[in-house]
Design an enzyme around this catalytic site. Sequence first.
Site, short mmCIF file in Angstrom:
data_model
loop_
_atom_site.label_atom_id
_atom_site.label_comp_id
_atom_site.label_asym_id
_atom_site.label_seq_id
_atom_site.Cartn_x
_atom_site.Cartn_y
_atom_site.Cartn_z
N THR A 68 -7.62 -5.23 9.03
CA THR A 68 -6.22 -5.24 9.84
C THR A 68 -5.08 -4.39 9.09
O THR A 68 -5.25 -4.39 7.74
CB THR A 68 -5.81 -6.32 10.07
OG1 THR A 68 -5.17 -6.93 8.78
CG2 THR A 68 -6.57 -7.02 11.04
N LYS A 85 -7.99 10.76 -6.29
CA LYS A 85 -7.69 10.72 -4.87
C LYS A 85 -6.29 10.80 -4.44
O LYS A 85 -5.62 10.13 -5.17
CB LYS A 85 -8.56 9.76 -4.12
CG LYS A 85 -8.13 10.05 -2.37
CD LYS A 85 -9.28 9.08 -1.74
CE LYS A 85 -8.84 7.71 -1.77
NZ LYS A 85 -9.81 6.66 -0.80
N THR A 89 -2.87 5.72 9.86
CA THR A 89 -2.37 4.72 8.86
C THR A 89 -2.72 5.00 7.40
O THR A 89 -1.87 5.23 6.42
CB THR A 89 -3.05 3.48 8.96
OG1 THR A 89 -2.51 2.69 10.07
CG2 THR A 89 -2.67 2.50 7.90
N ASP A 102 -8.88 -7.32 18.08
CA ASP A 102 -7.76 -6.90 17.28
C ASP A 102 -6.53 -7.23 18.39
O ASP A 102 -6.64 -7.54 19.42
CB ASP A 102 -7.96 -5.23 17.63
CG ASP A 102 -7.02 -4.52 17.10
OD1 ASP A 102 -7.21 -3.72 15.97
OD2 ASP A 102 -5.70 -4.38 16.95
N ASP A 105 -4.58 -4.71 0.73
CA ASP A 105 -4.55 -3.69 -0.46
C ASP A 105 -3.49 -3.42 -0.96
O ASP A 105 -3.22 -2.22 -1.61
CB ASP A 105 -5.80 -2.57 0.04
CG ASP A 105 -5.03 -1.61 1.20
OD1 ASP A 105 -3.89 -2.06 1.76
OD2 ASP A 105 -5.49 -0.60 1.72
N GLU A 121 -0.58 6.83 -3.08
CA GLU A 121 -1.44 6.63 -4.19
C GLU A 121 -1.97 7.42 -5.15
O GLU A 121 -2.55 8.29 -4.23
CB GLU A 121 -2.13 5.35 -4.07
CG GLU A 121 -1.33 4.10 -3.74
CD GLU A 121 -2.14 3.02 -2.88
OE1 GLU A 121 -1.92 1.63 -3.02
OE2 GLU A 121 -3.33 3.20 -2.27
N LYS A 130 0.61 -7.59 0.91
CA LYS A 130 0.13 -7.08 2.07
C LYS A 130 -1.46 -8.04 1.75
O LYS A 130 -2.39 -7.47 1.05
CB LYS A 130 -0.26 -5.84 2.08
CG LYS A 130 -1.09 -5.30 3.15
CD LYS A 130 -0.63 -3.56 3.24
CE LYS A 130 -1.66 -3.01 4.60
NZ LYS A 130 -2.76 -2.08 3.78
P1 NAD Z 1 -5.61 1.37 11.59
O1 NAD Z 1 -4.02 1.33 11.63
O2 NAD Z 1 -6.15 2.46 12.18
O3 NAD Z 1 -6.14 0.20 12.33
C1 NAD Z 1 -5.98 -1.28 11.78
C2 NAD Z 1 -5.85 -2.30 13.27
O4 NAD Z 1 -5.68 -3.64 12.63
C3 NAD Z 1 -5.13 -1.64 14.28
O5 NAD Z 1 -5.85 -1.67 15.43
C4 NAD Z 1 -4.19 -2.73 14.36
O6 NAD Z 1 -3.65 -3.24 15.85
C5 NAD Z 1 -4.89 -4.17 13.89
N1 NAD Z 1 -4.01 -5.33 13.48
C6 NAD Z 1 -3.08 -5.32 12.83
N2 NAD Z 1 -2.84 -6.88 12.70
C7 NAD Z 1 -3.69 -7.45 13.25
C8 NAD Z 1 -3.91 -8.78 13.46
N3 NAD Z 1 -3.11 -9.74 12.86
N4 NAD Z 1 -5.00 -9.34 13.96
C9 NAD Z 1 -5.83 -8.50 14.21
N5 NAD Z 1 -5.59 -7.05 14.42
C10 NAD Z 1 -4.81 -6.66 13.78
O7 NAD Z 1 -5.93 1.23 10.26
P2 NAD Z 1 -7.27 1.50 9.45
O8 NAD Z 1 -7.36 2.88 8.71
O9 NAD Z 1 -8.42 0.91 10.20
O10 NAD Z 1 -7.20 0.56 7.99
C11 NAD Z 1 -7.05 -0.89 8.13
C12 NAD Z 1 -6.67 -1.56 6.81
O11 NAD Z 1 -7.65 -1.26 5.79
C13 NAD Z 1 -5.23 -0.87 6.37
O12 NAD Z 1 -4.38 -1.79 5.83
C14 NAD Z 1 -5.84 0.20 5.45
O13 NAD Z 1 -4.76 0.16 4.16
C15 NAD Z 1 -6.97 -0.61 4.71
N6 NAD Z 1 -7.83 0.19 3.88
C16 NAD Z 1 -8.54 -0.41 2.80
C17 NAD Z 1 -9.40 0.45 2.05
C18 NAD Z 1 -10.12 -0.25 1.07
O14 NAD Z 1 -10.93 0.54 0.32
N7 NAD Z 1 -10.06 -1.37 0.91
C19 NAD Z 1 -9.71 1.91 2.67
C20 NAD Z 1 -9.08 2.28 3.73
C21 NAD Z 1 -8.16 1.59 4.48
#
Ligand code: NAD
Length: 356
Positions: free
Chosen positions: A211, A79, A94, A171, A237, A66, A241
């Site tokens: 998650t 960004k 991720t 988690d 997001d 993105e 998803k």
């Molecule tokens: P990450 O992959 O490091 O961690 C995600 C965790 O979620 C993992 O440890 C995984 O095991 C766990 N998980 C997956 N499915 C699960 C479930 N059903 N129950 C419990 N745990 C579960 O990812 P991250 O960098 O921590 O990012 C997390 C999410 O946040 C991603 O989807 C990312 O796109 C999103 N994000 C959003 C923003 C925002 O501004 N809203 C910014 C950054 C990241």
Amino acid sequence: MQHKNPKALNLIRFVSVDNMMKTVLDIGIEKTIAGVAAQIEHDFKRWELFDKTPRLASHSALGVIELMPTSDGTVYGFKYVNGHPKNTKEGLQTVTAFGVLSDVDTGYPVLLSEMTILTAIRTAATSAMAAKYLAPAGARCMAMIGNGAQSEFQAMAFKTLLGIDSLRLYDIDARATDKCAANLAERGFGIIKCTSAKEAVEGAQIITTCTADKQYATILTDDMVRPGVHVNAIGGDCPGKTELQRDILLRADIFVEYAPQTRIEGDIQQLPQDHPVTELWEVMTGAAKGRTSGEQITVFDGVGFAIEDFSALRYLNDQLDATGRFESLDMIADPDEPRDLWGMVMRAAHTVVKAA
Ligand code: NAD
């Protein structure tokens, strides 16, 4: 935002991952989060000034890339960020990101920075800042479902801005919970590791879902959300998803960053396009109400918006004079005679040593 040396417009400031880590450690993580949050709040309160557009997303079967641009008329920023939930299984992040700030008057970039770390900081700062307006007064306990890369930053932001000192972690991968608990062990939290999301939400006044899964997931079901709770949902997001069961949204007052983007990407993609939502800036400026009663369920459907990245980069750029944690990058071809780009290239022939 001025160039420090007008004779060296070709040189832009570059903040590497190494310098970003040193900057955060120089300043301190709490102070950095608080500083970024203050800058975001300042910028959200001048919302009308900004160019706003849903981010430009390039989707593939495995993830998304993105671009997130905005400008306040003086400074422009964007960004580049990806989201690939399957990456961690291959030993990759991720989410990774970098960003740029430019001077609108000249169009010249002035800052290029890593933003994988800065995104975690700005996301946590935004979540906690939203919760300041939306969470029940006196909240001390937060459930955190999803204990990956974002989780410690979220916890620290909620501690810094709201005084959260009790965490209930869950988690699907217990190793992620162990990592998160170990990283936060010396940070003044009481931490309980839970074996289900249901157990994690027990007694929590705030529920954070972060998650990563490329599907309509149901991390929280309706029965798990009691009246009075604030839900900070940041993992859903992207189109397709989501994290929250739709019924939760129907019982809640929903707050978003920028509605046209969140309707595409957030948990509210499950709702009709005209379902009422409130943008955060309206709450911050007093144009709309945040939490109004103890029984109200509030949901911050956070997807991440370009102004937050702009604010984070502004904050960073402002710190660099004091920290000096940057390099100069020869990024812009800027000949002495602006129309003699050709001449600049040809004159370099005297100094360029041929590659073997
Ligand atoms: P990450 O992959 O490091 O961690 C995600 C965790 O979620 C993992 O440890 C995984 O095991 C766990 N998980 C997956 N499915 C699960 C479930 N059903 N129950 C419990 N745990 C579960 O990812 P991250 O960098 O921590 O990012 C997390 C999410 O946040 C991603 O989807 C990312 O796109 C999103 N994000 C959003 C923003 C925002 O501004 N809203 C910014 C950054 C990241």
